[in-house]
Design an enzyme around this catalytic site. Structure first.
Site, PDB file in Angstrom:
ATOM      1  N   TYR A  96      -7.056 -19.882   0.935  1.00 23.77           N
ATOM      2  CA  TYR A  96      -5.776 -19.185   0.765  1.00 23.77           C
ATOM      3  C   TYR A  96      -5.229 -19.315  -0.649  1.00 23.77           C
ATOM      4  O   TYR A  96      -4.845 -18.332  -1.278  1.00 23.77           O
ATOM      5  CB  TYR A  96      -4.723 -19.690   1.776  1.00 23.77           C
ATOM      6  CG  TYR A  96      -3.477 -18.845   1.715  1.00 23.77           C
ATOM      7  CD1 TYR A  96      -3.344 -17.719   2.516  1.00 23.77           C
ATOM      8  CD2 TYR A  96      -2.463 -19.131   0.801  1.00 23.77           C
ATOM      9  CE1 TYR A  96      -2.230 -16.904   2.426  1.00 23.77           C
ATOM     10  CE2 TYR A  96      -1.351 -18.315   0.700  1.00 23.77           C
ATOM     11  CZ  TYR A  96      -1.238 -17.205   1.516  1.00 23.77           C
ATOM     12  OH  TYR A  96      -0.143 -16.402   1.416  1.00 23.77           O
ATOM     13  N   PHE A 124       0.930   8.672 -15.129  1.00 27.15           N
ATOM     14  CA  PHE A 124       0.238   9.054 -13.903  1.00 27.15           C
ATOM     15  C   PHE A 124       1.294   9.147 -12.786  1.00 27.15           C
ATOM     16  O   PHE A 124       2.341   8.509 -12.887  1.00 27.15           O
ATOM     17  CB  PHE A 124      -0.853   8.028 -13.566  1.00 27.15           C
ATOM     18  CG  PHE A 124      -1.560   8.352 -12.288  1.00 27.15           C
ATOM     19  CD1 PHE A 124      -2.392   9.461 -12.222  1.00 27.15           C
ATOM     20  CD2 PHE A 124      -1.370   7.590 -11.141  1.00 27.15           C
ATOM     21  CE1 PHE A 124      -3.011   9.803 -11.025  1.00 27.15           C
ATOM     22  CE2 PHE A 124      -1.995   7.924  -9.945  1.00 27.15           C
ATOM     23  CZ  PHE A 124      -2.819   9.030  -9.897  1.00 27.15           C
ATOM     24  N   ASP A 125       1.012   9.926 -11.742  1.00 28.12           N
ATOM     25  CA  ASP A 125       2.009  10.169 -10.661  1.00 28.12           C
ATOM     26  C   ASP A 125       2.687   8.901 -10.162  1.00 28.12           C
ATOM     27  O   ASP A 125       3.894   8.861  -9.997  1.00 28.12           O
ATOM     28  CB  ASP A 125       1.388  10.737  -9.370  1.00 28.12           C
ATOM     29  CG  ASP A 125       0.375  11.803  -9.578  1.00 28.12           C
ATOM     30  OD1 ASP A 125       0.043  12.097 -10.732  1.00 28.12           O
ATOM     31  OD2 ASP A 125      -0.099  12.335  -8.561  1.00 28.12           O
ATOM     32  N   ASP A 182      -1.451   1.263 -19.516  1.00 31.33           N
ATOM     33  CA  ASP A 182      -1.974   1.554 -18.179  1.00 31.33           C
ATOM     34  C   ASP A 182      -3.471   1.722 -18.404  1.00 31.33           C
ATOM     35  O   ASP A 182      -3.948   2.765 -18.851  1.00 31.33           O
ATOM     36  CB  ASP A 182      -1.338   2.831 -17.621  1.00 31.33           C
ATOM     37  CG  ASP A 182      -1.972   3.248 -16.290  1.00 31.33           C
ATOM     38  OD1 ASP A 182      -3.008   2.664 -15.900  1.00 31.33           O
ATOM     39  OD2 ASP A 182      -1.443   4.168 -15.647  1.00 31.33           O
ATOM     40  N   ALA A 224      -6.301   1.786 -16.618  1.00 32.66           N
ATOM     41  CA  ALA A 224      -7.220   2.100 -15.515  1.00 32.66           C
ATOM     42  C   ALA A 224      -8.615   2.477 -16.017  1.00 32.66           C
ATOM     43  O   ALA A 224      -9.621   2.124 -15.407  1.00 32.66           O
ATOM     44  CB  ALA A 224      -6.647   3.238 -14.670  1.00 32.66           C
ATOM     45  N   LYS A 270     -11.127   2.025 -10.726  1.00 29.40           N
ATOM     46  CA  LYS A 270     -11.838   2.909 -11.653  1.00 29.40           C
ATOM     47  C   LYS A 270     -12.821   2.061 -12.455  1.00 29.40           C
ATOM     48  O   LYS A 270     -13.973   1.915 -12.071  1.00 29.40           O
ATOM     49  CB  LYS A 270     -10.850   3.625 -12.589  1.00 29.40           C
ATOM     50  CG  LYS A 270     -10.018   4.713 -11.927  1.00 29.40           C
ATOM     51  CD  LYS A 270      -8.835   4.178 -11.187  1.00 29.40           C
ATOM     52  CE  LYS A 270      -7.870   5.261 -10.779  1.00 29.40           C
ATOM     53  NZ  LYS A 270      -6.856   4.762  -9.869  1.00 29.40           N
ATOM     54  N   HIS A 317       1.544  18.571  -2.204  1.00 26.74           N
ATOM     55  CA  HIS A 317       0.126  18.916  -2.293  1.00 26.74           C
ATOM     56  C   HIS A 317      -0.729  18.065  -1.361  1.00 26.74           C
ATOM     57  O   HIS A 317      -1.797  18.476  -0.942  1.00 26.74           O
ATOM     58  CB  HIS A 317      -0.375  18.843  -3.741  1.00 26.74           C
ATOM     59  CG  HIS A 317      -0.215  17.486  -4.366  1.00 26.74           C
ATOM     60  ND1 HIS A 317       1.015  16.929  -4.574  1.00 26.74           N
ATOM     61  CD2 HIS A 317      -1.120  16.591  -4.809  1.00 26.74           C
ATOM     62  CE1 HIS A 317       0.852  15.735  -5.128  1.00 26.74           C
ATOM     63  NE2 HIS A 317      -0.431  15.505  -5.280  1.00 26.74           N
TER      64      HIS A 317
HETATM   65  N1  F0G Z   1      -2.820   4.880 -13.465  1.00 25.15           N
HETATM   66  C1  F0G Z   1      -3.737   5.842 -13.611  1.00 25.15           C
HETATM   67  C2  F0G Z   1      -4.010   6.388 -14.967  1.00 25.15           C
HETATM   68  C3  F0G Z   1      -4.423   6.342 -12.491  1.00 25.15           C
HETATM   69  O1  F0G Z   1      -5.322   7.325 -12.655  1.00 25.15           O
HETATM   70  C4  F0G Z   1      -4.144   5.803 -11.215  1.00 25.15           C
HETATM   71  C5  F0G Z   1      -4.822   6.300 -10.030  1.00 25.15           C
HETATM   72  C6  F0G Z   1      -3.185   4.776 -11.130  1.00 25.15           C
HETATM   73  C7  F0G Z   1      -2.547   4.343 -12.281  1.00 25.15           C
HETATM   74  C8  F0G Z   1      -2.817   4.154  -9.815  1.00 25.15           C
HETATM   75  O2  F0G Z   1      -3.809   3.287  -9.424  1.00 25.15           O
HETATM   76  O3  F0G Z   1      -4.600   4.251  -7.252  1.00 25.15           O
HETATM   77  O4  F0G Z   1      -5.118   1.891  -7.925  1.00 25.15           O
HETATM   78  O5  F0G Z   1      -2.831   2.507  -7.267  1.00 25.15           O
HETATM   79  N2  F0G Z   1      -5.493   7.351 -10.015  1.00 25.15           N
HETATM   80  C9  F0G Z   1      -6.273   7.903  -8.924  1.00 25.15           C
HETATM   81  C10 F0G Z   1      -6.832   9.234  -9.325  1.00 25.15           C
HETATM   82  C11 F0G Z   1      -5.602   7.889  -7.597  1.00 25.15           C
HETATM   83  O6  F0G Z   1      -7.446   9.915  -8.466  1.00 25.15           O
HETATM   84  O7  F0G Z   1      -6.722   9.615 -10.496  1.00 25.15           O
HETATM   85  P1  F0G Z   1      -4.104   2.969  -7.881  1.00 25.15           P
END
Ligand code: F0G
Length: 455
Positions: free
Chosen positions: A67, A119-120, A210, A212, A253, A445
């Site tokens: 844990y 990102f969204d 960020d 990723a 990613k 969407h």
């Molecule tokens: N930042 C970027 C640039 C991303 O592309 C994503 C996720 C996230 C943050 C969020 O990360 O999904 O691990 O919580 N992108 C995916 C996509 C969902 O399809 O581009 P997460």
């Protein structure tokens, strides 16, 4: 050529056109509603859809599920520390959890969260923390056809104006997305990151990445930016992390894994505030919502992703697909990045106005014609309508993203994608538009149902 061979395979479903039509109808013509067994090639996302290596599987078997204080955490921490140089490292279950924790600890309501392009989920988490997200993409990003090498950069003039103008005291953070997923998957140059870092330091504003797709960004820097051709991806990535105060990362990613993320930073006091949130909402600091097995596979994946042979093969696979797509007469956001191609559906389907959703129409057609699933990034996602359903603000571009999972599809799979697209491009006028039948108020969407219209 890929620097690996296949050891385990998974059959992919191959359906008839009639079966695909039935599946799409049942899905309300929304690819998000399709089931895996209905999809031949899935290019919906490169996130968590990667193939593990034998070494990652083996590392997973060594997962320590203690844990607190698990061996696997220390392996993970050492891998992230070696990569980033940051002393404070927290695992999280995925990238958006790191965003939520960081923004809630760092931002106060009314502040601005500034980015090249959020990102969204990053945007949503800034809003949920009471901040206002501001995107400042560079001018070159607006020309989809330009081959400018770093269209993911932030606009330095506008950033300087913001940091010296009347709103300067409200800027809570600058966060640079590398590579710029919301901006056509374009990379960010080291020159741009260096300038942002200097500006942020000058004005006392925290600067985060960020990260990723940190390795893919590093690879494109090595290929495209003067002064880096002799660097390794690991060195370039480290130089980028060195410029910032910390980073959030989705490891779904560029850790070539299925689940995971990190929040890493320098400031101890901020880390303590984040750790409180981490413990309350993700898990104790030595697991943060992940299993020991995940932590082990992520540590190994972070090691594999910076191998030049791997990155070279992945970048050239995407470029090969881009060349075939261009040859078929379909425009993309130029130049091709690595994790995805963004098709210019607005140009391919000029008979469809924004309120007939050309991006969605192309994405749907790719499924009907070839079982290929992908997502639109156009007016279905970003457009705004009035109460009567009239489009009042279309998206700036009508795009479709073909995201490419890591180590999953072969060259012949990608060639098949290009063939299906070429077939559609021979008679684009046959592709029908779509109209919304039902849609939720937010994030429509994902959940909306639409139907084809021929008018
Ligand atoms: N930042 C970027 C640039 C991303 O592309 C994503 C996720 C996230 C943050 C969020 O990360 O999904 O691990 O919580 N992108 C995916 C996509 C969902 O399809 O581009 P997460």
């Amino acid at each position: 050529m890929e620097p690996y061979r296949v050891k385990v395979v998974e059959p992919i479903p191959i359906l008839t056109r009639a079966e695909r039509e039935t599946a799409m109808e049942r899905a309300g013509y929304n690819p998000f509603n399709l089931r895996a067994e209905e999809i031949t090639i899935d290019l919906l996302s490169d996130s968590g859809t990667n193939a593990l290596s034998a070494a990652q599987q083996a590392a997973g078997a060594l997962g320590d599920e203690t844990y607190a204080g698990a061996r696997s955490f220390f392996r993970f921490r050492d891998a992230v520390e070696k990569l980033t140089g940051y002393p404070q490292i927290m695992p999280v279950h995925q990238g958006r959890a790191a965003e939520r924790i960081l923004f809630n600890a760092l931002l106060t309501p009314g502040q601005l969260c500034v980015s090249n392009t959020h990102f969204d989920t990053t945007r949503a988490n800034a809003v949920l923390a009471g901040a206002t997200p501001v995107d400042l993409p560079c001018a070159a990003a607006a020309d989809l056809d330009s081959a400018a090498p770093f269209k993911g950069d932030i606009d330095l003039d506008r950033l300087t104006a913001l940091l010296t103008g009347p709103d300067r005291d409200t800027v809570g953070v600058v966060i640079m997305t590398i590579t710029n997923n919301g901006g056509g998957g374009q990379p960010v140059s080291m020159a741009n990151l260096t300038a942002v870092s200097r500006l942020c330091r000058e004005h006392g504003v925290p600067f985060f990445l960020d990260a990723a797709r940190f390795a893919e960004n590093a690879w494109l820097v090595i290929q495209r930016e003067d002064g880096y051709s002799e660097h390794t991806p690991e060195q370039v990535a480290r130089l980028a992390f060195d410029l910032a105060d910390g980073a959030v990362a989705s490891l779904k990613k560029d850790a070539i894994a299925h689940m995971g993320g990190f929040l890493a930073l320098r400031d101890e006091a901020l880390a303590q505030r984040c750790e409180l949130m981490l413990t309350a909402t993700e898990g104790f600091r030595t697991y943060g919502g992940l299993s020991g097995r995940d932590l082990e596979m992520l540590a190994q994946g972070l090691h594999e992703v910076v191998e030049p042979d791997y990155l070279r093969a992945r970048a050239s696979a995407t470029q090969h697909l881009a060349d075939l797509v261009n040859k078929a007469g379909v425009s993309i956001v130029e130049p091709a990045g690595i994790h995805a191609l963004y098709l210019n559906a607005g140009r391919l389907l000029p008979h469809l106005p924004p309120n007939r959703y050309p991006g969605h129409a192309l994405a749907t057609e790719l499924y009907l014609a070839g079982g290929i699933r992908c997502a639109e990034l156009g007016s279905l996602y970003l457009g705004e309508e009035d109460e009567d359903g009239n489009m009042v603000k279309p998206a700036p571009y009508e795009l479709v993203r073909l995201a490419i999972p890591r180590r999953v599809y072969t060259q012949s799979h990608l060639e098949y994608v290009a063939e299906v697209l070429a077939e559609i491009a021979q008679h684009p006028e046959r592709v029908p538009g779509y109209r919304i039948v039902e849609a939720p108020a937010l994030l429509r969407h994902f959940n909306c149902r639409v139907e084809p219209v021929r008018d």
